[in-house]
Design an enzyme around this catalytic site. Structure first.
Site, PDB file in Angstrom:
ATOM      1  N   ASP A  32       0.821  -1.216   0.000  1.00  0.00           N
ATOM      2  CA  ASP A  32       0.000   0.000   0.000  1.00  0.00           C
ATOM      3  C   ASP A  32       0.856   1.268   0.000  1.00  0.00           C
ATOM      4  O   ASP A  32       2.039   1.232   0.324  1.00  0.00           O
ATOM      5  CB  ASP A  32      -0.879   0.030   1.265  1.00  0.00           C
ATOM      6  CG  ASP A  32      -2.095  -0.869   1.123  1.00  0.00           C
ATOM      7  OD1 ASP A  32      -2.145  -1.680   0.185  1.00  0.00           O
ATOM      8  OD2 ASP A  32      -3.003  -0.759   1.977  1.00  0.00           O
ATOM      9  N   ASP A  33       0.191   2.371  -0.326  1.00  0.00           N
ATOM     10  CA  ASP A  33       0.718   3.732  -0.132  1.00  0.00           C
ATOM     11  C   ASP A  33       1.818   4.129  -1.111  1.00  0.00           C
ATOM     12  O   ASP A  33       2.492   5.129  -0.896  1.00  0.00           O
ATOM     13  CB  ASP A  33       1.234   3.952   1.311  1.00  0.00           C
ATOM     14  CG  ASP A  33       0.121   3.837   2.353  1.00  0.00           C
ATOM     15  OD1 ASP A  33      -1.034   3.572   1.955  1.00  0.00           O
ATOM     16  OD2 ASP A  33       0.413   3.988   3.542  1.00  0.00           O
ATOM     17  N   HIS A  45      -6.182   3.075  -3.962  1.00  0.00           N
ATOM     18  CA  HIS A  45      -6.082   3.235  -2.495  1.00  0.00           C
ATOM     19  C   HIS A  45      -6.519   4.646  -2.084  1.00  0.00           C
ATOM     20  O   HIS A  45      -6.098   5.142  -1.043  1.00  0.00           O
ATOM     21  CB  HIS A  45      -4.647   2.938  -2.051  1.00  0.00           C
ATOM     22  CG  HIS A  45      -4.451   2.752  -0.576  1.00  0.00           C
ATOM     23  ND1 HIS A  45      -5.276   1.964   0.209  1.00  0.00           N
ATOM     24  CD2 HIS A  45      -3.518   3.247   0.283  1.00  0.00           C
ATOM     25  CE1 HIS A  45      -4.844   1.999   1.469  1.00  0.00           C
ATOM     26  NE2 HIS A  45      -3.794   2.773   1.549  1.00  0.00           N
ATOM     27  N   HIS A  96      -5.587   9.452   0.913  1.00  0.00           N
ATOM     28  CA  HIS A  96      -5.536   8.618   2.124  1.00  0.00           C
ATOM     29  C   HIS A  96      -6.424   9.102   3.272  1.00  0.00           C
ATOM     30  O   HIS A  96      -6.028   9.064   4.449  1.00  0.00           O
ATOM     31  CB  HIS A  96      -4.085   8.475   2.617  1.00  0.00           C
ATOM     32  CG  HIS A  96      -3.804   7.135   3.253  1.00  0.00           C
ATOM     33  ND1 HIS A  96      -4.017   6.877   4.588  1.00  0.00           N
ATOM     34  CD2 HIS A  96      -3.330   5.984   2.723  1.00  0.00           C
ATOM     35  CE1 HIS A  96      -3.672   5.620   4.851  1.00  0.00           C
ATOM     36  NE2 HIS A  96      -3.260   5.056   3.737  1.00  0.00           N
ATOM     37  N   TYR A 150      -6.663   2.442   5.912  1.00  0.00           N
ATOM     38  CA  TYR A 150      -6.913   1.878   7.257  1.00  0.00           C
ATOM     39  C   TYR A 150      -7.916   0.717   7.222  1.00  0.00           C
ATOM     40  O   TYR A 150      -8.354   0.244   8.268  1.00  0.00           O
ATOM     41  CB  TYR A 150      -7.413   2.956   8.240  1.00  0.00           C
ATOM     42  CG  TYR A 150      -6.729   4.291   8.088  1.00  0.00           C
ATOM     43  CD1 TYR A 150      -5.419   4.469   8.510  1.00  0.00           C
ATOM     44  CD2 TYR A 150      -7.377   5.363   7.469  1.00  0.00           C
ATOM     45  CE1 TYR A 150      -4.765   5.685   8.335  1.00  0.00           C
ATOM     46  CE2 TYR A 150      -6.732   6.580   7.281  1.00  0.00           C
ATOM     47  CZ  TYR A 150      -5.429   6.737   7.722  1.00  0.00           C
ATOM     48  OH  TYR A 150      -4.787   7.936   7.536  1.00  0.00           O
ATOM     49  N   HIS A 180       3.736  -2.217   3.081  1.00  0.00           N
ATOM     50  CA  HIS A 180       3.734  -0.842   2.588  1.00  0.00           C
ATOM     51  C   HIS A 180       5.010  -0.547   1.806  1.00  0.00           C
ATOM     52  O   HIS A 180       6.054  -1.142   2.084  1.00  0.00           O
ATOM     53  CB  HIS A 180       3.587   0.143   3.755  1.00  0.00           C
ATOM     54  CG  HIS A 180       2.243   0.040   4.421  1.00  0.00           C
ATOM     55  ND1 HIS A 180       1.970  -0.929   5.364  1.00  0.00           N
ATOM     56  CD2 HIS A 180       1.095   0.733   4.239  1.00  0.00           C
ATOM     57  CE1 HIS A 180       0.698  -0.805   5.747  1.00  0.00           C
ATOM     58  NE2 HIS A 180       0.152   0.193   5.084  1.00  0.00           N
TER      59      HIS A 180
END
Ligand code: ZN
Length: 198
Positions: free
Chosen positions: A13-14, A65, A69, A106, A172
């Site tokens: 992710d991210d 995603h 965020h 999250y 991540h």
């Protein structure tokens, strides 16, 4: 063994930034001939288009995603729509790929039995499946990465889901994870897991 006749999918992710961490992760995946999935932020794709293209060029799945965020479970439907739509658009414009999955930041509003209705409505409109994960490596927690205490915790999570045969493993895009990824892959294989394609 823990992973006998079981498989894992690796997900990150991210991303796509930080780019050096991404490049490291992609190099490790390439050496092990692993295809993974990357849940990227629209804002970072805009800033680092070449990094986003690198993900797709190396055969990985690029997924949504959100743009910035936020906690989508507490956003209005209008904001959720903006977050997901802008991200779909920039990913497609930049890489040519169209995401089919959204992993909400999250996991908020994305867990079965607790799906956020606005998120679901928007995801449906954009033909996105809402996904979360099965194993949280907690690689973002101090000390970052996939060190021994994280490995113990991951082993416990696998043990607690004994009847499950395929697992999505959340990591991540960050330097410490890039550093520890080769030994983590070795550990998964030692446990007997097959690393599957997304
Ligand atoms: Zn995230």
């Amino acid at each position: 063994m823990l992973g006998d006749e079981k498989s894992v999918v690796l997900s990150f992710d991210d991303g796509p930034a930080p780019v050096t961490a991404l490049e490291d992760i992609l190099g490790t995946l390439q050496r092990h001939e692993i295809r993974a999935e990357f849940y990227v932020l629209g804002s970072e794709v805009k800033q680092y288009p070449e990094a986003a293209r690198m993900i797709v060029r190396q055969g990985h799945d690029i997924q949504n995603h959100s743009w910035g965020h936020p906690n989508l479970a507490t956003e209005t439907e209008q904001n959720v729509r903006w977050e997901l739509e802008q991200t779909q658009d920039i990913i497609h414009a930049t890489t040519g790929a169209t995401p089919t999955k959204i992993r909400p930041p999250y996991g908020a509003g994305g867990f079965r039995g607790n799906i956020d209705p606005e998120l679901l409505a928007v995801a449906d409109d954009l033909s996105l499946t809402i996904v979360t994960w099965d194993i949280d490596t907690e690689d973002w927690k101090a000390p970052r990465g996939l060190g021994p205490e994280k490995i113990r915790n991951i082993e416990t999570q696998f043990t607690q889901q004994q009847r499950k045969v395929s697992f999505n493993v959340l990591m991540h895009v960050q330097q410490a994870t890039a550093r520890d990824l080769p030994s983590f892959i070795a550990q998964l294989k030692e446990w007997g897991f097959t690393i599957a394609e997304p």
